[in-house]
Design an enzyme around this catalytic site. Structure first.
Site, PDB file in Angstrom:
ATOM      1  N   HIS A   1      42.091   9.076 -18.593  1.00 28.69           N
ATOM      2  CA  HIS A   1      40.766   8.969 -19.224  1.00 28.69           C
ATOM      3  C   HIS A   1      39.739   8.300 -18.294  1.00 28.69           C
ATOM      4  CE1 HIS A   1      43.006  10.268 -22.742  1.00 28.69           C
ATOM      5  NE2 HIS A   1      43.913   9.376 -22.380  1.00 28.69           N
TER       6      HIS A   1
ATOM      7  N   GLU B   1      41.840   2.564 -24.184  1.00 34.77           N
ATOM      8  CA  GLU B   1      42.894   3.093 -23.307  1.00 34.77           C
ATOM      9  C   GLU B   1      42.410   3.215 -21.869  1.00 34.77           C
ATOM     10  OE1 GLU B   1      44.406   6.947 -24.398  1.00 34.77           O
ATOM     11  OE2 GLU B   1      45.864   6.969 -22.760  1.00 34.77           O
TER      12      GLU B   1
ATOM     13  N   HIS C   1      49.083   6.324 -19.011  1.00 42.31           N
ATOM     14  CA  HIS C   1      48.389   6.394 -20.297  1.00 42.31           C
ATOM     15  C   HIS C   1      48.911   5.309 -21.242  1.00 42.31           C
ATOM     16  CE1 HIS C   1      46.189  10.305 -20.007  1.00 42.31           C
ATOM     17  NE2 HIS C   1      46.975  10.366 -18.934  1.00 42.31           N
TER      18      HIS C   1
ATOM     19  N   GLU D   1      53.596   6.914 -20.975  1.00 45.72           N
ATOM     20  CA  GLU D   1      52.871   6.431 -22.161  1.00 45.72           C
ATOM     21  C   GLU D   1      53.331   4.995 -22.397  1.00 45.72           C
ATOM     22  OE1 GLU D   1      50.421   7.640 -23.783  1.00 45.72           O
ATOM     23  OE2 GLU D   1      50.469   9.842 -23.695  1.00 45.72           O
TER      24      GLU D   1
HETATM   25 ZN   LIG Z   1      45.913   9.032 -22.825  1.00 46.72          ZN
END
Ligand SMILES: [Zn+2]
Length: 425
Positions: free
Chosen positions: A195, A209, A263, A329
């Protein structure tokens, strides 16, 4: 007697220039595109493309093709050719090289072909998968008998003497890498902070995030560079938007060896999970991921973080990157227990360090042993620079060396000028 073994699976070490120069000494009209394909296709399968070129030098008499196989067949390893039979033909150089790499892959690995790869090796199914992981194992298999029967009573005797089909290949490879120094350029690792800019990613408890991924990515970079002298690039190092395809294109253009996307999870769950592209869990990409995942989970499990497992997903950055890639993640931004960890800068630093350690381990990098310079040594010297009493940066590398009298005198004079308010030089 133990026979030394050299794995068929592994990263190429010889560069395109080194390979081309070596072959052109014997065959000046050698086409370097062939060597380029060996390196590219080899990397895709995790096969030593550089040693496979040496195999082809052996099979084709330095790509001069004096035997049953003709150059236009693009058959660089005598596939299907036996005494008078010309063997298989391939429409392009790439197909011919791919067939050879696939045949080596069949011998050396039990894994399925990398995702999206079509089978072009006509003899792939004839191989007992993974039966010959080393070049030394090819005698009596790729080449029969694979040793000089007039000289040795058995294959075992030839193996122990180091005179088999595989040894001929390795000898050529040694010659190749002896002619020019193997460049010590380290494989490029790309760290991708998920992002950024207008795309905040997930959010929770006041955390975004995009900020957490950037913090982690910068710290992972520091760990890899400072701890392993690794070659690292970032897809973004500030709060900017970068499209998914652009992230993959950057890594592809840089010739990266590994892509690590960072992430933070969301959506009602807790814990850590990692992703590779569907179908790649069993191959080189999967092996790397296992090392990275397990290194991270070892740390996180001590913090009672849930291991959600090693997963596969068709994410754009995994699909469009041409090299091994993994997406991490790291905990859930909308879970109270996870957020308490994500909000702790000490935990973030430790997490980044274990991500870096795992990636380094997956890439075969060794930790750099660095001399520890105590802060009290640098503090005073830094102050000298800050006040302009010392200007030449070379002194910074000589913290333990005595200063010549003239330099001491200059520092004292500058200090006197500073204290008496005369700032001019
Ligand atoms: Zn993400």
């Amino acid at each position: 007697m133990a026979v030394s073994q050299h794995p068929i699976i592994g990263n190429s070490l010889a560069s395109l220039d080194v390979i081309t120069a070596f072959i052109r000494k014997v065959n000046p009209s050698f086409n370097p595109e062939i060597a380029r394909q060996f390196l590219t296709v080899g990397a895709k399968y995790g096969v030593r493309g550089d040693v496979a070129v040496a195999q082809s030098i052996h099979e084709t008499d330095w790509f001069r093709f004096g035997g049953d196989v003709k150059p236009e067949q693009n058959n660089f390893a005598g596939i299907g050719a036996t005494g008078g039979v010309p063997g298989n033909s391939f429409p392009t150089i790439k197909d011919g090289v791919t067939a050879q790499i696939q045949h080596l892959f069949a011998y050396a690995s039990p894994n399925p072909l990398p995702a999206g790869e079509a089978l072009v090796d006509p003899r792939f199914a004839l191989v007992a998968r993974g039966i010959a992981p080393n070049w030394e194992d090819l005698a009596g298999r790729w080449a029969v008998p694979g040793y000089d029967r007039s000289k040795y009573a058995s294959l075992q005797a030839a193996l122990e003497a180091g005179e088999t089909y595989g040894h001929s290949i390795l000898k050529l490879y040694d010659g190749m890498t002896a002619t020019a120094p193997v460049p010590t350029v380290k494989p490029l690792i790309v760290i991708d902070a998920g992002h950024g800019g207008t795309d905040s990613g997930a959010s929770g408890s006041g955390l975004l995030e995009k900020n957490l991924t950037l913090t982690l990515a910068l710290l992972v970079r520091d760990r890899l560079v400072n701890g392993y002298a690794a070659n690292v690039k970032l897809t973004r190092s500030t709060d900017v938007f970068v499209a998914l395809s652009d992230r993959a294109n950057l890594a592809n253009g840089w010739g990266a060896a590994y892509f690590v996307s960072i992430h933070i999870n969301a959506g009602g769950g807790e814990g850590f999970e990692s992703y590779v592209y569907p179908g790649t869990s069993g191959g080189v990409t999967g092996q790397k991921r296992t090392i990275v995942h397990d290194t991270i989970v070892k740390y996180l499990s001590a913090l009672k973080v849930v291991d959600r497992g090693k997963k596969e997903a068709d994410f754009a950055v995994l699909r469009e990157t041409g090299m091994s890639a993994v997406l991490l993640e790291n905990l859930f931004i909308d879970n109270a227990a996870d957020v308490s960890l994500l909000g702790d800068s000490g935990v973030l630093t430790n997490l980044a360090n274990v991500i870096g350690d795992g990636v380094a381990k997956a890439m075969g990098l060794n930790p750099e042993i660095q001399p520890v310079i105590p802060a009290w040594k640098t503090e005073g010297v830094d102050w000298l620079y800050e006040k302009g009493l010392l200007t030449d940066p070379a002194w910074k590398d000589k913290l333990d060396e005595p200063l010549p009298l003239w330099a001491e005198a200059v520092i004292l004079k500058r200090l006197y000028d500073l204290l008496s308010g005369d700032g001019t030089d």
